[in-house]
Design an enzyme around this catalytic site. Structure first.
Site, PDB file in Angstrom:
ATOM      1  CB  SER A   1      -0.906   0.022   1.235  1.00 17.73           C
ATOM      2  OG  SER A   1      -1.677  -1.152   1.308  1.00 17.73           O
TER       3      SER A   1
HETATM    4  N1  SAH Z   1      -0.544  -4.703   4.029  1.00 18.08           N
HETATM    5  C1  SAH Z   1       0.108  -5.143   2.847  1.00 18.08           C
HETATM    6  C2  SAH Z   1      -0.725  -4.837   1.628  1.00 18.08           C
HETATM    7  C3  SAH Z   1      -1.022  -6.046   0.893  1.00 18.08           C
HETATM    8  S1  SAH Z   1      -2.259  -5.914  -0.367  1.00 18.08           S
HETATM    9  C4  SAH Z   1       1.515  -4.588   2.768  1.00 18.08           C
HETATM   10  O1  SAH Z   1       1.853  -3.746   3.593  1.00 18.08           O
HETATM   11  O2  SAH Z   1       2.280  -5.011   1.899  1.00 18.08           O
HETATM   12  C5  SAH Z   1      -3.528  -6.931   0.320  1.00 18.08           C
HETATM   13  C6  SAH Z   1      -3.178  -8.362   0.564  1.00 18.08           C
HETATM   14  O3  SAH Z   1      -4.382  -8.997   0.990  1.00 18.08           O
HETATM   15  C7  SAH Z   1      -2.688  -9.157  -0.638  1.00 18.08           C
HETATM   16  O4  SAH Z   1      -1.426  -9.670  -0.371  1.00 18.08           O
HETATM   17  C8  SAH Z   1      -3.728 -10.278  -0.778  1.00 18.08           C
HETATM   18  O5  SAH Z   1      -3.175 -11.516  -1.181  1.00 18.08           O
HETATM   19  C9  SAH Z   1      -4.296 -10.359   0.629  1.00 18.08           C
HETATM   20  N2  SAH Z   1      -5.603 -10.980   0.759  1.00 18.08           N
HETATM   21  C10 SAH Z   1      -6.696 -10.844  -0.041  1.00 18.08           C
HETATM   22  N3  SAH Z   1      -7.722 -11.577   0.445  1.00 18.08           N
HETATM   23  C11 SAH Z   1      -7.272 -12.172   1.587  1.00 18.08           C
HETATM   24  C12 SAH Z   1      -7.867 -13.053   2.541  1.00 18.08           C
HETATM   25  N4  SAH Z   1      -9.126 -13.484   2.436  1.00 18.08           N
HETATM   26  N5  SAH Z   1      -7.107 -13.467   3.584  1.00 18.08           N
HETATM   27  C13 SAH Z   1      -5.811 -13.059   3.717  1.00 18.08           C
HETATM   28  N6  SAH Z   1      -5.207 -12.249   2.838  1.00 18.08           N
HETATM   29  C14 SAH Z   1      -5.917 -11.797   1.789  1.00 18.08           C
END
Ligand code: SAH
Length: 222
Positions: free
Chosen positions: A64
């Protein structure tokens, strides 16, 4: 690029992209200034680590935008001693920042490769109070509930009831909610007592979808 250059870029990021947009919480600003974002992006993108936007990571996901991470953390009002859940650990960056504010962070990621590299990276960098779990986190992580703060880094059609249920009384949940994949509202839910939840709209955002039983249609994952 040298470590000093990254430090200077990080300071500028906090000053211009985070504080400059209105994030005031001194704890959040200090934590954002301590976590090396360059260690959480793919090697080929290190030079862009302090750009003012999201960046691609593995499995078609994103890390993000720093401002959004700070905005969510400020809205979650994390205090020392708090137990935090992050759904959507991705690179582990937001969990690392949260771990400097909280006592313990449980981070759930559905992509096995991302979960494994976030776990390895957080351990290598010394973030000892983050546990990364590979699972569908759309229903939370019941084993360690209740949580004082829940951060959801992926957007769903609504705040899952299972996540509300895992909030402690007084706890705050921050999550992007919306039907569209290109625009959602960032929502904060505060649990006032056993049955009362208060909701606030924190503005428009764009997140990758929350894929799972309590999000969008389940796909392959952990
Ligand atoms: N907070 C992260 C942002 C990642 S983007 C950072 O700082 O890098 C959002 C993430 O949510 C992705 O990696 C995606 O794979 C994950 N995601 C989506 N649906 C999910 C679920 N049901 N359970 C766990 N992770 C999930």
């Amino acid at each position: 690029m040298s470590g000093d250059d990254f430090v200077a870029r990080r300071e500028r990021m906090v000053r211009e992209h985070v504080a400059g947009r209105g994030v005031r919480d001194p704890g959040v600003l200090a934590a954002m200034g301590r976590v090396p974002r360059e260690a959480f992006v793919p090697a080929g993108l290190r030079d862009s680590a302090y750009d003012d936007g999201p960046l691609p990571i593995e499995d078609g996901q994103t890390i993000s935008q720093p401002y959004i991470v700070a905005l969510m953390l400020e809205a979650a009002a994390i205090r020392p001693g708090d137990r935090v859940l992050e759904v959507g650990a991705g690179s582990g960056y937001a969990s690392a920042v949260a771990s400097l504010l909280a006592a313990q962070v449980e981070a759930v990621e559905r992509h096995p490769g991302l979960a494994a590299s976030a776990r390895e990276r957080l351990a290598r960098l010394g973030y000892g109070n983050v546990a990364v779990h590979c699972a569908d986190g759309s229903g939370g992580w019941a084993e360690a509930a209740p949580y004082d703060a829940i951060l959801v880094a992926a957007s769903g059609p609504r705040v899952p009831a299972a996540l509300r249920a895992q909030l402690a009384v007084g706890g705050r949940l921050v999550m992007p909610v919306g039907e569209s994949s290109w625009q959602q509202r960032l929502v904060r839910v505060t649990r006032r007592d056993e049955n009362a939840f208060e909701e606030a709209d924190l503005g428009g955002v764009v997140f990758v979808p929350l894929v799972g039983e309590h999000g969008w249609a389940p796909g392959a994952g952990c």
